[in-house]
Design an enzyme around this catalytic site. Structure first.
Site, PDB file in Angstrom:
ATOM      1  N   ASP A  91      57.436  31.439 -31.141  1.00 32.28           N
ATOM      2  CA  ASP A  91      56.940  31.493 -29.764  1.00 32.28           C
ATOM      3  C   ASP A  91      56.489  30.131 -29.243  1.00 32.28           C
ATOM      4  OD1 ASP A  91      54.767  31.355 -31.476  1.00 32.28           O
ATOM      5  OD2 ASP A  91      53.916  33.275 -30.902  1.00 32.28           O
ATOM      6  N   ASN A 160      44.368  41.061 -31.875  1.00 34.23           N
ATOM      7  CA  ASN A 160      44.641  42.370 -31.252  1.00 34.23           C
ATOM      8  C   ASN A 160      45.887  43.022 -31.856  1.00 34.23           C
ATOM      9  OD1 ASN A 160      46.679  40.792 -30.261  1.00 34.23           O
ATOM     10  ND2 ASN A 160      46.282  41.187 -28.097  1.00 34.23           N
ATOM     11  N   HIS A 162      48.775  41.461 -32.406  1.00 30.01           N
ATOM     12  CA  HIS A 162      50.079  40.921 -31.982  1.00 30.01           C
ATOM     13  C   HIS A 162      50.738  40.145 -33.121  1.00 30.01           C
ATOM     14  CE1 HIS A 162      48.171  36.942 -30.305  1.00 30.01           C
ATOM     15  NE2 HIS A 162      48.700  36.694 -31.465  1.00 30.01           N
ATOM     16  N   GLU A 167      52.411  41.153 -27.336  1.00 29.94           N
ATOM     17  CA  GLU A 167      51.092  41.720 -27.054  1.00 29.94           C
ATOM     18  C   GLU A 167      51.183  43.236 -26.894  1.00 29.94           C
ATOM     19  OE1 GLU A 167      48.713  39.694 -27.457  1.00 29.94           O
ATOM     20  OE2 GLU A 167      48.347  38.426 -25.729  1.00 29.94           O
TER      21      GLU A 167
HETATM   22  C1  GLP Z   1      48.876  33.256 -32.217  1.00 29.10           C
HETATM   23  C2  GLP Z   1      50.387  33.034 -32.353  1.00 29.10           C
HETATM   24  C3  GLP Z   1      50.910  33.754 -33.537  1.00 29.10           C
HETATM   25  C4  GLP Z   1      49.916  33.585 -34.660  1.00 29.10           C
HETATM   26  C5  GLP Z   1      48.737  34.450 -34.369  1.00 29.10           C
HETATM   27  C6  GLP Z   1      47.588  34.296 -35.336  1.00 29.10           C
HETATM   28  O1  GLP Z   1      48.507  33.581 -30.938  1.00 29.10           O
HETATM   29  N1  GLP Z   1      51.164  33.393 -31.220  1.00 29.10           N
HETATM   30  O2  GLP Z   1      52.192  33.269 -33.862  1.00 29.10           O
HETATM   31  O3  GLP Z   1      50.488  33.979 -35.871  1.00 29.10           O
HETATM   32  O4  GLP Z   1      48.332  34.284 -33.041  1.00 29.10           O
HETATM   33  O5  GLP Z   1      46.930  33.083 -35.131  1.00 29.10           O
HETATM   34  P1  GLP Z   1      45.886  32.473 -36.159  1.00 29.10           P
HETATM   35  O6  GLP Z   1      46.630  32.205 -37.398  1.00 29.10           O
HETATM   36  O7  GLP Z   1      45.391  31.209 -35.500  1.00 29.10           O
HETATM   37  O8  GLP Z   1      44.816  33.478 -36.355  1.00 29.10           O
END
Ligand code: GLP
Length: 266
Positions: A91, A160, A162, A167
């Site tokens: 992404d 959440n 995702h 989302e």
């Molecule tokens: C982000 C990204 C994801 C990531 C997730 C967890 O928003 N879009 O690809 O894996 O949320 O993030 P983190 O590892 O900082 O908790």
């Protein structure tokens, strides 16, 4: 030395193979071992499928450890790996590009592309810095399909539920597209924008569950206390639009890498 794995299991109600580690560092070491072996085995394949990569804080120590490991490879072997490298990131924010420190492109440059001196054409990420993000999303999907779809997909878990930027509510048939980010996700990610919520983009391009579920193998990494509630929910939930990661239960080869902190409420 502590026992690295508290337990590894497959539950009846929960088809993932879960490994729970006493400490995050032990998890990092073991997943690095796994990734290194995977990359070694890829050297023997004529047309290896692309690697699916993720960003986020969870992935940072993994990339650091993997780069260290790869740099200890014999020069010829590393050159061979880089020559045949092909990866697709999940992404990217809409409106951010290479000049923005917070873009996922900049993140990947810092954590992977620059340390490995990877040629830009071997590394793919959605182009969020464009007049027409819908077209960029469509083009990204075409590129991935032209490369044969994903081999292994690395995933982090959003607060959440995702994955990528899929989302809730989200469908398991959703494909690569432009999405609106929820306020909880924007809050979660505000840390990398100096804590300023107003600076967090409201839209992103993400691979969809359709592409993720089409990967040969999926590795979901969940670490830290802040993930303990969503992990508990994920482990007990049926597949639902309200918890995007729950769709992973439809896949037959999902591996869940968890540390003790994230597992605390399970
Ligand atoms: C982000 C990204 C994801 C990531 C997730 C967890 O928003 N879009 O690809 O894996 O949320 O993030 P983190 O590892 O900082 O908790």
């Amino acid at each position: 030395m502590k026992n690295s794995i508290l337990f590894a299991s497959v539950r009846d109600s929960f088809p993932y193979q879960i490994k729970v580690f006493e400490e995050q560092t032990l998890l990092i070491k073991e997943i690095t071992d796994f990734l290194e072996n995977y990359l070694l085995s890829r050297l023997l394949e004529s047309f290896p499928k692309p690697l699916g990569l993720a960003t986020g804080r969870t992935m940072e120590p993994i990339y650091r450890a993997l780069i260290n490991r790869l740099k200890s490879w014999p020069k010829v072997q590393l050159e061979e790996l880089l020559k045949n490298w092909c990866s697709f990131n999940l992404d990217e924010y809409v409106g951010l590009g290479i000049d923005d420190y917070e873009s996922f492109l900049s993140y990947m440059k810092r954590f992977l592309v620059d340390p490995l001196d990877l040629s830009p054409e071997k590394f793919h990420i959605p182009n969020g810095n464009t007049e027409d993000p819908d077209k960029a999303a469509f083009r990204y999907l075409e590129e991935l399909q032209e490369c044969g779809g994903l081999g292994i997909q690395l995933l982090g878990l959003g607060g959440n539920g995702h994955i990528g930027f899929n989302e809730p509510p989200c469908n398991n048939k959703d494909s690569c597209r432009v999405v609106s980010l929820s306020s909880s996700t924007r809050k979660q990610n505000a840390f990398s924008f100096g804590g300023d919520l107003n600076k967090v983009p409201s839209k992103a391009i993400t691979l969809g569950l359709a592409e993720i579920l089409n990967a040969d193998e999926i590795h979901l990494v969940v670490t830290g206390k802040e993930k303990m509630f969503i992990l508990k929910e994920l482990l007990s939930s049926d597949c639902t639009e309200n918890l995007p990661a729950s769709w992973l239960k439809l896949h037959s080869r999902v591996f869940l890498w968890v540390d003790k902190d994230a597992y605390a409420k399970c």
